[in-house]
Design a protein around this motif. Sequence first.
Motif, PDB file in Angstrom:
ATOM      1  N   PHE A  94       0.788  -1.228   0.000  1.00  0.00           N
ATOM      2  CA  PHE A  94       0.000   0.000   0.000  1.00  0.00           C
ATOM      3  C   PHE A  94       0.825   1.284   0.000  1.00  0.00           C
ATOM      4  CE2 PHE A  94      -3.190  -3.137   1.261  1.00  0.00           C
ATOM      5  CZ  PHE A  94      -4.118  -2.870   0.258  1.00  0.00           C
TER       6      PHE A  94
ATOM      7  N   TYR B 265     -19.027   5.978  -3.447  1.00  0.00           N
ATOM      8  CA  TYR B 265     -17.924   5.558  -2.570  1.00  0.00           C
ATOM      9  C   TYR B 265     -16.781   4.980  -3.402  1.00  0.00           C
ATOM     10  CZ  TYR B 265     -15.730   2.586   1.074  1.00  0.00           C
ATOM     11  OH  TYR B 265     -14.869   1.967   1.940  1.00  0.00           O
TER      12      TYR B 265
ATOM     13  N   ALA C 170      -7.996  12.490 -10.045  1.00  0.00           N
ATOM     14  CA  ALA C 170      -7.498  12.840  -8.717  1.00  0.00           C
ATOM     15  C   ALA C 170      -7.591  14.353  -8.526  1.00  0.00           C
ATOM     16  CB  ALA C 170      -6.061  12.369  -8.561  1.00  0.00           C
ATOM     17  N   ASP C 171      -8.404  14.797  -7.575  1.00  0.00           N
ATOM     18  CA  ASP C 171      -8.641  16.218  -7.384  1.00  0.00           C
ATOM     19  C   ASP C 171      -8.755  16.519  -5.893  1.00  0.00           C
ATOM     20  OD1 ASP C 171      -9.581  18.806  -7.213  1.00  0.00           O
ATOM     21  OD2 ASP C 171     -10.900  18.609  -8.952  1.00  0.00           O
ATOM     22  N   PRO C 172      -7.642  16.928  -5.269  1.00  0.00           N
ATOM     23  CA  PRO C 172      -7.661  17.171  -3.825  1.00  0.00           C
ATOM     24  C   PRO C 172      -8.659  18.261  -3.427  1.00  0.00           C
ATOM     25  CG  PRO C 172      -5.414  17.090  -4.658  1.00  0.00           C
ATOM     26  CD  PRO C 172      -6.318  17.092  -5.844  1.00  0.00           C
TER      27      PRO C 172
ATOM     28  N   GLY D 187     -11.802  16.630  -3.189  1.00  0.00           N
ATOM     29  CA  GLY D 187     -11.737  15.440  -2.351  1.00  0.00           C
ATOM     30  C   GLY D 187     -12.164  14.195  -3.099  1.00  0.00           C
ATOM     31  N   LEU D 188     -11.985  14.203  -4.407  1.00  0.00           N
ATOM     32  CA  LEU D 188     -12.364  13.034  -5.200  1.00  0.00           C
ATOM     33  C   LEU D 188     -11.128  12.417  -5.856  1.00  0.00           C
ATOM     34  CD1 LEU D 188     -15.624  14.429  -6.825  1.00  0.00           C
ATOM     35  CD2 LEU D 188     -15.484  12.497  -5.267  1.00  0.00           C
ATOM     36  N   GLY D 189     -11.261  11.154  -6.230  1.00  0.00           N
ATOM     37  CA  GLY D 189     -10.147  10.466  -6.883  1.00  0.00           C
ATOM     38  C   GLY D 189      -8.968  10.249  -5.963  1.00  0.00           C
ATOM     39  N   ALA D 190      -9.214  10.120  -4.636  1.00  0.00           N
ATOM     40  CA  ALA D 190      -8.124   9.989  -3.674  1.00  0.00           C
ATOM     41  C   ALA D 190      -7.315   8.713  -3.914  1.00  0.00           C
ATOM     42  CB  ALA D 190      -8.668   9.996  -2.255  1.00  0.00           C
ATOM     43  N   PHE D 191      -7.955   7.673  -4.469  1.00  0.00           N
ATOM     44  CA  PHE D 191      -7.226   6.427  -4.698  1.00  0.00           C
ATOM     45  C   PHE D 191      -6.994   6.193  -6.190  1.00  0.00           C
ATOM     46  CE2 PHE D 191      -8.422   6.166  -0.389  1.00  0.00           C
ATOM     47  CZ  PHE D 191      -7.509   5.329   0.213  1.00  0.00           C
TER      48      PHE D 191
ATOM     49  N   GLN E  22       0.641   3.963  -3.055  1.00  0.00           N
ATOM     50  CA  GLN E  22       0.314   5.359  -2.803  1.00  0.00           C
ATOM     51  C   GLN E  22       1.363   6.287  -3.404  1.00  0.00           C
ATOM     52  OE1 GLN E  22      -2.539   6.144  -1.369  1.00  0.00           O
ATOM     53  NE2 GLN E  22      -2.218   8.346  -1.447  1.00  0.00           N
ATOM     54  N   LYS E  23       2.623   5.829  -3.400  1.00  0.00           N
ATOM     55  CA  LYS E  23       3.700   6.642  -3.962  1.00  0.00           C
ATOM     56  C   LYS E  23       3.727   6.566  -5.483  1.00  0.00           C
ATOM     57  CE  LYS E  23       7.052   5.630  -0.605  1.00  0.00           C
ATOM     58  NZ  LYS E  23       8.421   5.189  -0.408  1.00  0.00           N
TER      59      LYS E  23
ATOM     60  N   SER F  45     -13.800   7.491  -5.646  1.00  0.00           N
ATOM     61  CA  SER F  45     -12.422   7.364  -5.179  1.00  0.00           C
ATOM     62  C   SER F  45     -11.500   6.823  -6.250  1.00  0.00           C
ATOM     63  CB  SER F  45     -12.364   6.414  -3.981  1.00  0.00           C
ATOM     64  OG  SER F  45     -12.625   7.093  -2.802  1.00  0.00           O
TER      65      SER F  45
END
Lengths: 324, 526
Positions: B405, B429, B438-440, B443-447, B409-410, B433
Motif C-alpha cells: 500500500f 464511494y 485525482a482532485d484534492p 476530495g475526489l479520486g483519492a485512490f 500510494q507513492k 475514489s
Amino acid sequence: MIGFLIQRVLQALMVVIAMSIIVFLGVYAIGNPIDVMIDPASDQALREALIQRYGLDLPLYEQYFVFMSNMLHGDLGESFIYRLPVLNLIWSRFPATLELALTAMLIATCLGIPLGLWAGYKPESLSAKAIMAFSVLGFSVPSFWVGLLLIMAFAVELGWFPSGGRGPTTHVLGMNLSITSLEGWSYIILPAFNLALFKLGLLIRLTRAGTAEVMSSDYVRFARAQGLSESKVVGLHVLKNISIPIVTVFGLELGSTLAFAVVTETVFNWPGMGKLIIDSITVLDRPVMVAYLILVVFLFVMINLVVDLVYGQLDPRIRVKAAS
Amino acid sequence: MKQNFKLGGSLVAALVLGTVLCGSVSAQTLTMGLRAGPDSIDPHWSTLGSQAEALRHIFDTLVMSDENLGLKPGLATSWKPIDDTTWEFKIREGVKFHDGSELTAEDVKFSIDRIPVVTGPMSMTIYTKQVAEAKVADKYTLHVKTKAPAPTLPNDFIRLFVVSKNVGMEARNEQFNSGKAAIGTGPYKFVSWEPKGDLVLERFDGYWGEKQPWQKVVRKEIPSDPARMAALKSGQVDLVNYVPATDYAAMQKDKSVDTFVADSVYFLNLTPNVKETLPRKVKVDGKEIDANPLRDPKVREAMDLAIDRKTLVRVVLEGLGRPANQLMPASFFGGNKNLPERPYDLAKAKQLLADAGYPKGFEIDFHCTNNRLPGDGAVCEALSQMWARAGLKVNANALNGTVFFPAQQKGEFSLWMSGWGTLTGEASYTYGSLVHTADPQLGLGAFNKQGYSNPEVDKLLEEGARTMDDPKRRALFEKVTEVSMNDRALIPTVQIQTVWAAKKGMLAIPPRVDQETLAYEIKPKS
C-alpha cells in the motif's frame, strides 16, 4: 566489578542507539504507516491531516530526534493504533510471554540435562542413540510445523488440551498468570512444549558433548579411585564442570525465548509480546516496533550480565581474571 | 422383561434430558473465533471493519444496514431531506441505554459532535465530513445541516455509533476500554476486553429490539487461519469466520461442521497505469521502451479478453467467488445491470495486441497483495499465466499489504491488483475514489493512482454528488459504471465469497455481504 558494570551499560547504550536507527530507517523505507491504515472512503485532505498529526511529514532525522528526546524522558511514545502508551502495552503482554518462556525453559532443562548426561555417560547404548535421534528432530523440524502437529494430535483428535489461547488467569504480584490454576496449565502445556523443543535438542547435545569429554578426564578417574559412588561422580564433578557452556546457552536461549517466541505465540494464539510485535508489524505501528526492539536489546544485555556474574560463581578463575 | 423396559426407558429419558440440558446450557453462551477484533472499545476511534463489527453489539447506529447493505431503521425510525442541505431524523422513542437512561436527540447530537474530538488513525470524520451542524429540534427529532447537498448522508450514518452524552466529552480510550464509558443502547453489555484478546459481552435485557437468545457472547480474536480452524475442530469455539479455500474443501466432507457461504462486497480489480510514462517501464524484445502501451485502449481490452474468469473462480478460488464485470455488485445503488459478462477470447486478444503494435507482446511488472483477501496471491499468479498465453510476459510480485500500500500510494507500480469493497453499498464511494480524476480540492479520486481521467465520468460523478433525487442519481451513477468499465479504467476480475463454519446442526448464520459476524443475528438451530 564497578568498571565492568559501567562498561556493560555503555555497550548497551550504543546498541540501543544503533538499533533504534536501524528500525527507523527500515520502517521509513517501507513507507508511510498511514497508507496501510487509511480508510478507502477518505480523501486527500484527510490523509494529509493525519500525516501531519502523527508527525510523519517531518524529515526522517527530525522524527528520530523527537522520538529519542521523548525516550530520554522515559517516554517511548504511544501506539498509532491503540493510542496507549507503548510501555503499558508491552508490559501488559509481558507476563504471558514470561510464563510461557519459563515453562518452556523448565521443560527443556529438566528433560535436556538428564537425558544429555545419560547419553554422554552411556554413549553406546540404544537409549542414548534414541535420545540423540530425538535431539536432532528437536532442532531441525520447523517449530510452526511441530506446533500444528501438536494441535492436530492433542487438541483436535484427542481433545486433551485446548487448541490455543490463554485460559483463565489470576492476579499475582501485579501480573495476570495462568500457571496458578490447573485449567491454566492445560492451556500452557502445548505451546510451552512446542517452544521447548529446540532448546531441549540443544541442551541434550551440549550436555552430552561435555559429559563425553569430561568422563575421560583425570579428575573423574581420581574421583572414582577415591571410591565415590557413580551418582556422586556424575552429579557433582561432571555436572559442575560442564555447566559453564550450559549456563551460557541457557541465558541466551532464555533471552531469545522471551524476545522471539513469535512463531509459537502465533500458532497457538498466545497473547504474548511476540504476537504483539507481529500484529504491530502488519500495520506498521512504528512506536511499538521500535520500543519493543529497544527493550529486547536491553533484555539481552541484562541476561548477558547475569550470565557473566554466574560464571564467577561457577569458576573462581574467571573471578580472578575480572578483578585483575 | 418389564424391568428391562423400565431400565431402557429411564436410560432414554436420561439421555434425552442430558441432551436437552447440554443443549440449553450451550445455547446460553456463544463463543466465536474471529480473524480480527476492535482496536478500542471507543466506537468513534477507528473506521476499521472489525472495529465496527465488534462494537455493533454494544452500540447501535443511527441507520442500520441489512445483509445486502440496504438501509434500514436503527436508532432513527425515519429520515428525509427537508431542504437541499438539511436532513431530518426521527429518533426512536423508549430506547434505554445500558445505564438505564433514556435515548434522546441530544445523545445523537453529542455523538456527532464527539467524533472529530476523539478520532484515531483511521479517522471517523469521513462519516461526518458532510455535516455542518447537528441541531436538536425536539426531544426525538434531529436536524442535520450539511455543507452542501448530501444525498449519501444516511449511508454515512450506518457507522454513526450513538454513545450516551453522560460519558462526557473527556472520556477517551482508557475509560471505554475499562468499560466505564462503554454505555450503549445495543443488545449486549460490555463485560471485559483486552487488546487482541477476548471481548466478553452479556445480554442487555432492556434492549429495544428483538430478545436475544445468548446470555453471554465471547468474541475470541484468532488471526492465524490454522489456529482458528483448530479452535473450531477442538470445540473451543462454536463458529469461525474467514475459512480459507483449502479448509473449505475439506470441511464440506467433514460431518462435524456446517459451512455457510456468502458473496462479499470485496472485488479483486486490476489497475492499469495510464500515465504518460510508467514508473517501471515496459520491455519489448528485452529493451525498455518509453511509451506506455497501457494508454492504448486496445491493449487494455486485450488484457481483459485474456482473463478466463470462470477458471479463476473454479480452480484458483475453489469455487468461492463469481466472475465480475464491474467494481461492485450490480444490485448496489448505481450498479449497472445491463453490462454484459466479460468474455474470454484469446484469439481476439492476440489480434488486438498486434493491432496496437505489439505483435510479439511486451514484458511488464505486475504487483498485488498476498495477505489482504482470500486468494489474492493465487489469482495474481494465475493472471500472469493467462496473459502469457496471449503473448505477454508478466512478472507477478505478490507483496504483503504493509509493503504494497505505501508503494502504491507513492505511484511506484505500472500494473497492479488489489481488493476493494463497497462498504456503503452505493457507487459514489467506489467510483468517486477510484475513477474520478485525482482532485484534492474536490476530495475526489483519492485512490486514483493510475492517472485515469475522463471528463464525462467526472461530470456525472460531481452531478450525482449534489443530486438529492434518488432515481435521478441512480441513473447518473449507472452511466458512470458503464462508461468507466467500457474504458477499462480498472479491470474487475472476481468477486470474493466469504465462508463461515460452525459446529454441526447448532447454529443458523445469516450470511452478510459485508462479511460481518454479528452474534445478534445468529440463532441456535432448533
